[in-house]
Write an enzyme that holds these catalytic residues in place. Structure first.
Site, PDB file in Angstrom:
ATOM      1  CB  CYS A   1      45.415 -26.047  52.471  1.00 33.76           C
ATOM      2  SG  CYS A   1      46.541 -24.887  53.283  1.00 33.76           S
ATOM      3  CB  THR A   2      43.615 -31.025  51.086  1.00 34.04           C
ATOM      4  OG1 THR A   2      44.502 -30.563  50.067  1.00 34.04           O
ATOM      5  CG2 THR A   2      42.603 -31.991  50.493  1.00 34.04           C
TER       6      THR A   2
END
Length: 157
Positions: free
Chosen positions: A49-50
Site C-alpha cells: 500500500c505504501t
C-alpha cells in the site's frame, strides 16, 4: 461477494462522504465536473500500500495536469491515515471507511485469495469516474507495484 456486485464502465459511481486524514468530510459529489481516480487499498503503512500510494504521489503532477484528481480509500481510521500521509508525504486525500460500507458498494470488499486461502478483505481496486459521476474504468485485483504506470498507459497520461 460475487462478480455481480462489481462496477462496470457506464455504471453510476456510488456516492460517498468519508472523513479524510484530518477528519474532514469529503464527498465524491465535491468533484462533480472533474475526472477522479478512486482507488481502494487494504492498509496504510504496509509495504504494498505504501508503494502504491507513493506511485500515485510521484505521478500526481502528471495526473493532475491531465485533469485527474486522486482519492485513496482504506478501512484505516483517520489518525492512521494522517500518520501515513505525513510519513510518506502523500499530497492527495486519503479517506477512511472503517465500516467498509463504501468499499462494499464499489465491490472492493469481499472474498479474495490470500496466500492460497479464501478470506474476506479489501480487494485492491482502481476506478476512473468521469465528470458526470459515471464509471469510466473499473479495475479489480490490481497489483500494488506497477499499477500506476499501467493506469497512465491505459489513460494515455
Amino acid at each position: 461477494m460475487t462478480e455481480n456486485n462489481r462496477l462496470s464502465p457506464g455504471d453510476n459511481a456510488p456516492a460517498f462522504t468519508l472523513p479524510d486524514a484530518d477528519g474532514k468530510p469529503v464527498s465524491l459529489a465535491d468533484y462533480t465536473g472533474q475526472k477522479v481516480i478512486v482507488y481502494f487499498y487494504p492498509a496504510a503503512g504496509t509495504p504494498g500500500c505504501t508503494k502504491q500510494a507513493c506511485d500515485f504521489r510521484d505521478n500526481l503532477s502528471d495526473l493532475n495536469g491531465a485533469g485527474l484528481t486522486v482519492l485513496g480509500i482504506s478501512p484505516d481510521k483517520p489518525e492512521k491515515l494522517a500518520k501515513f500521509r505525513d510519513t510518506e508525504d502523500i499530497s492527495f486525500p486519503l479517506l477512511s471507511d472503517p465500516e467498509k460500507s463504501t468499499l462494499a458498494e464499489w465491490g472492493a470488499f469481499g472474498e479474495k485469495k490470500l496466500y492460497g486461502k479464501t478470506v474476506q478483505g479489501v480487494i485492491r481496486s482502481t476506478f476512473l469516474v468521469d465528470e458526470h459521476g459515471k464509471i469510466e474504468v473499473a479495475q479489480y485485483n490490481v497489483k500494488a507495484t506497477g499499477h500506476v504506470a499501467k493506469l497512465r498507459r491505459d489513460l494515455a497520461v
